[in-house]
Design a protein around this motif. Structure first.
Motif, PDB file in Angstrom:
ATOM      1  N   PHE A 118     -22.335  11.697  18.445  1.00 53.76           N
ATOM      2  CA  PHE A 118     -21.302  10.983  19.210  1.00 53.76           C
ATOM      3  C   PHE A 118     -20.351  11.979  19.870  1.00 53.76           C
ATOM      4  N   ASP A 119     -19.701  11.524  20.943  1.00 51.29           N
ATOM      5  CA  ASP A 119     -18.723  12.346  21.669  1.00 51.29           C
ATOM      6  C   ASP A 119     -17.379  11.640  21.704  1.00 51.29           C
ATOM      7  N   ASP A 120     -16.386  12.387  22.171  1.00 48.86           N
ATOM      8  CA  ASP A 120     -15.037  11.844  22.353  1.00 48.86           C
ATOM      9  C   ASP A 120     -14.556  11.099  21.095  1.00 48.86           C
ATOM     10  N   ILE A 121     -14.646  11.805  19.963  1.00 53.20           N
ATOM     11  CA  ILE A 121     -14.311  11.187  18.667  1.00 53.20           C
ATOM     12  C   ILE A 121     -12.800  11.226  18.466  1.00 53.20           C
ATOM     13  N   ARG A 122     -12.235  10.061  18.197  1.00 51.56           N
ATOM     14  CA  ARG A 122     -10.780   9.980  17.974  1.00 51.56           C
ATOM     15  C   ARG A 122     -10.503   9.212  16.693  1.00 51.56           C
ATOM     16  N   VAL A 123      -9.375   9.544  16.072  1.00 53.27           N
ATOM     17  CA  VAL A 123      -9.001   8.815  14.852  1.00 53.27           C
ATOM     18  C   VAL A 123      -7.520   8.472  14.892  1.00 53.27           C
ATOM     19  N   GLU A 124      -7.219   7.278  14.412  1.00 54.46           N
ATOM     20  CA  GLU A 124      -5.817   6.896  14.220  1.00 54.46           C
ATOM     21  C   GLU A 124      -5.656   6.353  12.817  1.00 54.46           C
ATOM     22  N   GLY A 125      -4.581   6.752  12.144  1.00 49.81           N
ATOM     23  CA  GLY A 125      -4.295   6.229  10.804  1.00 49.81           C
ATOM     24  C   GLY A 125      -3.251   5.132  10.906  1.00 49.81           C
ATOM     25  N   HIS A 126      -3.468   4.039  10.192  1.00 52.31           N
ATOM     26  CA  HIS A 126      -2.521   2.921  10.199  1.00 52.31           C
ATOM     27  C   HIS A 126      -2.070   2.650   8.770  1.00 52.31           C
ATOM     28  N   THR A 127      -0.777   2.708   8.564  1.00 55.93           N
ATOM     29  CA  THR A 127      -0.241   2.477   7.219  1.00 55.93           C
ATOM     30  C   THR A 127      -0.008   0.994   7.001  1.00 55.93           C
ATOM     31  N   PHE A 128      -0.471   0.521   5.856  1.00 57.50           N
ATOM     32  CA  PHE A 128      -0.202  -0.860   5.451  1.00 57.50           C
ATOM     33  C   PHE A 128       0.716  -0.771   4.238  1.00 57.50           C
ATOM     34  N   ALA A 129       1.989  -1.025   4.472  1.00 58.89           N
ATOM     35  CA  ALA A 129       2.986  -0.853   3.417  1.00 58.89           C
ATOM     36  C   ALA A 129       3.734  -2.158   3.215  1.00 58.89           C
ATOM     37  N   THR A 130       4.124  -2.405   1.967  1.00 59.02           N
ATOM     38  CA  THR A 130       4.908  -3.606   1.693  1.00 59.02           C
ATOM     39  C   THR A 130       5.826  -3.373   0.500  1.00 59.02           C
ATOM     40  N   ASN A 131       6.972  -4.021   0.524  1.00 58.56           N
ATOM     41  CA  ASN A 131       7.842  -4.005  -0.661  1.00 58.56           C
ATOM     42  C   ASN A 131       7.895  -5.392  -1.310  1.00 58.56           C
ATOM     43  N   GLU A 132       6.917  -6.236  -0.940  1.00 61.01           N
ATOM     44  CA  GLU A 132       6.842  -7.584  -1.534  1.00 61.01           C
ATOM     45  C   GLU A 132       5.445  -7.810  -2.091  1.00 61.01           C
ATOM     46  N   PHE A 133       5.356  -8.344  -3.284  1.00 61.97           N
ATOM     47  CA  PHE A 133       4.059  -8.663  -3.887  1.00 61.97           C
ATOM     48  C   PHE A 133       3.681 -10.069  -3.408  1.00 61.97           C
ATOM     49  N   VAL A 134       3.307 -10.142  -2.118  1.00 60.43           N
ATOM     50  CA  VAL A 134       2.965 -11.451  -1.540  1.00 60.43           C
ATOM     51  C   VAL A 134       1.539 -11.380  -0.995  1.00 60.43           C
ATOM     52  N   PRO A 135       0.804 -12.492  -1.041  1.00 58.68           N
ATOM     53  CA  PRO A 135      -0.586 -12.477  -0.601  1.00 58.68           C
ATOM     54  C   PRO A 135      -0.741 -12.116   0.869  1.00 58.68           C
ATOM     55  N   ASP A 136       0.319 -12.285   1.684  1.00 61.39           N
ATOM     56  CA  ASP A 136       0.211 -12.000   3.108  1.00 61.39           C
ATOM     57  C   ASP A 136       0.129 -10.507   3.422  1.00 61.39           C
TER      58      ASP A 136
END
Ligand SMILES: C[S@@+](CC[C@H](N)C(=O)[O-])C[C@H]1O[C@@H](n2cnc3c(N)ncnc32)[C@H](O)[C@@H]1O
Length: 258
Positions: free
Chosen positions: A184-202
């Motif tokens: 493959f060519d033109d390989i790019r990566v982005e990191g996305h943080t999934f953070a929460t301070n609530e213990f909720v199912p959402d």
């Protein structure tokens, strides 16, 4: 992990939550779908991407979903009833039952981390893409999980036991190099943080945590009571306003140049 009816029911709930909706929006942005395109979703699961992609490609495009799990494919087919430009196949990512160069894009979200032979799956993805076609891969690096806890040693043991739910707990670390090796060519990566301070199912953490406790129970010397106590500690922290969960998920894009 066996992707059976019970997991289908869990994912049908989890994949409607706020964080997973955000994830699908990020994947759709990365795919940059145009009407009329042909797209294959490798490891389509219960079919949320397939259903959304059908809207984006419109009546002149088409979408194929493949998955090893029959219950996942049954759920996916239910989500897209009435469409005649969609097909599903029960097959493995390492042997895609489709022709060479027949797709404009390949998408695969949280699948390669379960596949033992990642180089073979990447070679298959490249084979089925037309020259100029795009692949979008999304995987989690589970070593990035950050949790507030009063018992760090127990949390470490639970998270290490959870690592056994998949084949590659930290696949993103090597995925760019593996994409390059696959041509493959033109390989790019982005990191996305999934953070929460609530213990909720959402939230991603809130919906994943009970599953982590269930999976860890009975593994690596962790008793059911210990896993329950760990989950209970997280609920107590939440009641005191001290809950914290974060992890980094990675979106890779690459092109089949020729
Ligand atoms: C975590 S789910 C993700 C589902 C879907 N990609 C999504 O994000 O909505 C992982 C899916 O990968 C499928 N899977 C696991 N190993 C696979 C393989 N070797 N080939 C194809 N599908 C696989 C499972 O059956 C399951 O449906």
């Amino acid at each position: 992990m066996e992707f059976d009816e019970r997991i289908v029911r869990q994912l049908e709930v989890m994949y409607r939550t706020r964080d997973v909706l955000r994830r699908r929006a990020l994947v759709r942005d990365a795919l940059a779908v145009a009407p009329g395109q042909r797209i294959i979703d490798v490891g389509c699961g219960p079919g949320f991407y397939v259903a959304e992609l059908l809207e984006l490609v419109g009546p002149h495009g088409s979408v194929v979903g493949i998955d090893t799990s029959a219950p996942m494919l049954t759920a996916a087919a239910r989500h897209v009833e009435g469409h005649n430009n969609v097909a599903f196949h029960q097959s493995d990512a390492v042997a895609l039952p489709v022709e060479d160069a027949s797709f404009d894009a390949v998408v695969s979200v949280q699948v390669l981390e379960y596949v033992p032979e990642v180089p073979v799956a990447l070679a298959e993805m490249r084979r089925v893409l037309r020259p100029g076609g795009r692949v979008v891969l999304w995987d989690v690096d589970w070593s990035t999980v950050s949790l507030h806890t009063t018992d760090a040693a127990r949390t470490q043991r639970i998270l290490r036991a959870w690592d056994a739910h998949l084949t590659h707990p930290s696949l993103p670390r090597t995925l760019a190099a593996q994409l390059r090796s696959a041509g493959f060519d033109d390989i790019r990566v982005e990191g996305h943080t999934f953070a929460t301070n609530e213990f909720v199912p959402d939230s991603y953490g809130g919906s994943a945590l009970p599953g982590i406790a269930r999976f860890a129970a009975g593994r690596d010397g962790i008793t059911k009571d210990e896993a329950k106590a760990w989950e209970a500690e997280q609920r107590e922290l939440a009641e005191r306003g001290e809950f914290f969960f974060a992890c980094i998920q990675f979106c890779f894009t690459a092109i089949r140049a020729s």
